[in-house]
Design an enzyme around this catalytic site. Structure first.
Site, PDB file in Angstrom:
ATOM      1  N   ASP A 172      -5.952 -12.547  63.614  1.00 31.61           N
ATOM      2  CA  ASP A 172      -5.921 -11.790  64.860  1.00 31.61           C
ATOM      3  C   ASP A 172      -6.928 -10.649  64.839  1.00 31.61           C
ATOM      4  OD1 ASP A 172      -4.525 -10.331  62.938  1.00 31.61           O
ATOM      5  OD2 ASP A 172      -2.592 -10.546  63.921  1.00 31.61           O
ATOM      6  N   ASN A 206       9.965  -7.065  63.263  1.00 34.55           N
ATOM      7  CA  ASN A 206      10.644  -7.812  64.327  1.00 34.55           C
ATOM      8  C   ASN A 206      10.471  -9.318  64.158  1.00 34.55           C
ATOM      9  OD1 ASN A 206       7.982  -8.202  65.035  1.00 34.55           O
ATOM     10  ND2 ASN A 206       8.118  -7.251  67.056  1.00 34.55           N
ATOM     11  N   HIS A 243       7.611 -10.934  63.772  1.00 33.13           N
ATOM     12  CA  HIS A 243       6.379 -11.525  64.303  1.00 33.13           C
ATOM     13  C   HIS A 243       5.490 -12.073  63.188  1.00 33.13           C
ATOM     14  CE1 HIS A 243       3.892  -7.494  64.329  1.00 33.13           C
ATOM     15  NE2 HIS A 243       3.770  -8.097  63.176  1.00 33.13           N
ATOM     16  N   GLU A 256       4.592 -12.043  69.123  1.00 33.43           N
ATOM     17  CA  GLU A 256       5.799 -11.223  69.187  1.00 33.43           C
ATOM     18  C   GLU A 256       6.991 -12.095  69.590  1.00 33.43           C
ATOM     19  OE1 GLU A 256       5.578  -8.429  67.903  1.00 33.43           O
ATOM     20  OE2 GLU A 256       3.941  -7.185  68.659  1.00 33.43           O
TER      21      GLU A 256
HETATM   22  P1  PGA Z   1       2.190  -4.991  57.227  1.00 34.98           P
HETATM   23  O1  PGA Z   1       2.114  -5.839  58.565  1.00 34.98           O
HETATM   24  O2  PGA Z   1       1.684  -5.881  56.128  1.00 34.98           O
HETATM   25  O3  PGA Z   1       1.254  -3.846  57.473  1.00 34.98           O
HETATM   26  O4  PGA Z   1       3.599  -4.595  57.038  1.00 34.98           O
HETATM   27  C1  PGA Z   1       2.563  -7.154  58.585  1.00 34.98           C
HETATM   28  C2  PGA Z   1       2.605  -7.663  59.998  1.00 34.98           C
HETATM   29  O5  PGA Z   1       2.902  -6.902  60.929  1.00 34.98           O
HETATM   30  O6  PGA Z   1       2.367  -8.863  60.180  1.00 34.98           O
END
Ligand code: PGA
Length: 248
Positions: free
Chosen positions: A71, A140, A142, A147
């Site tokens: 992304d 959450n 995702h 999302e």
């Molecule tokens: P993080 O993010 O590794 O910074 O916790 C993971 C994500 O949101 O996919």
């Protein structure tokens, strides 16, 4: 439901990074022209540090590898320090011998987002598909910027970030204030991700424990996008004990 997800529970976050880097190194040594998928965020940083060390100390070469990233923030160019293109160059690409033109990160400043997303999907197909894609997980549930509510067959597209994700990314690790976080992103879809031949999802820390439990043991549901990996034939979650603490 636990589906097919394989669990590798490690003693520490450092062990998670070593296990993930070793999985990528094994693939690349077996198949020097491997197509790999990559992720950004805090969690994979140590994995990239370890891959860079393997390149420097153990002669791991990525000269034949092609990469695709999950992304990119919509509106940020690759020279912006919070863009995911900048992150990848800074954390991995400049430390190894991957050819810059073989690294595919969605262009957050593309004039036509739908065309950029289509081109990204076409480039994956032209490369023969992704052999192994690294994923993180949001609190959450995702994956990438898919999302809750994202469909199982979603493709690469322009998406809106939830407030929870905006807040999580502005806790000082990346952006210092929620108002700085872009509201939208280009994201590989869940359908795009599910087409990878193998998946490795990383999670460390208690903040991810509920999401991991929902992904592994909850229903197969868009309410928890990572649960939509349950029927993938080759999906491994490499997590530390804290992230595993809510599993039954
Ligand atoms: P993080 O993010 O590794 O910074 O916790 C993971 C994500 O949101 O996919």
């Amino acid at each position: 439901m636990s589906g097919n997800i394989k669990l590798q529970i490690c003693d520490s976050a450092a062990a998670v990074a070593t296990a993930a880097a070793t999985a990528f190194a094994d693939l690349i040594r077996t198949r020097p022209d491997a197509v790999i998928g990559l992720a950004t965020g805090s969690t994979p940083e140590a994995t990239y540090t370890e891959m860079a060390r393997m390149h420097k100390d153990e002669g791991l070469t990525m000269a034949g590898v092609t990469s695709f990233n999950l992304d990119e923030y919509w509106g940020l160019g690759g020279d912006h320090e919070q863009s995911y293109r900048y992150f990848m160059n800074d954390r991995l690409f400049r430390h190894v011998d991957i050819h810059p033109w073989n690294t595919h990160v969605l262009n957050g400043k593309a004039r036509f987002p739908a065309l950029e997303c289509r081109s990204f999907e076409d480039r994956i197909l032209a490369a023969g598909g992704v052999d192994l894609w690294l994923l993180g997980i949001g609190g959450n549930g995702h994956i990438a910027f898919n999302e809750p509510g994202s469909s199982v067959d979603s493709r690469t597209r322009l998406v809106s970030l939830t407030q929870e994700t905006i807040d999580a990314n502005s806790d000082g690790r990346f952006f210092s204030d929620p108002s700085e976080v872009p509201r939208c992103a280009l994201s590989a879809g869940i359908g795009t991700i599910r087409e990878a031949r193998a998946l490795i999802l990383l999670a460390t820390g208690a903040k991810k424990a509920d999401a991991i439990a929902a992904a592994v043991e909850g229903p197969f549901s868009p309410d928890c996008p990572s649960s939509l990996l349950q029927d993938h034939p080759e999906c491994t979650f490499i997590i530390d004990a804290a992230a595993a603490s809510m599993l039954t």
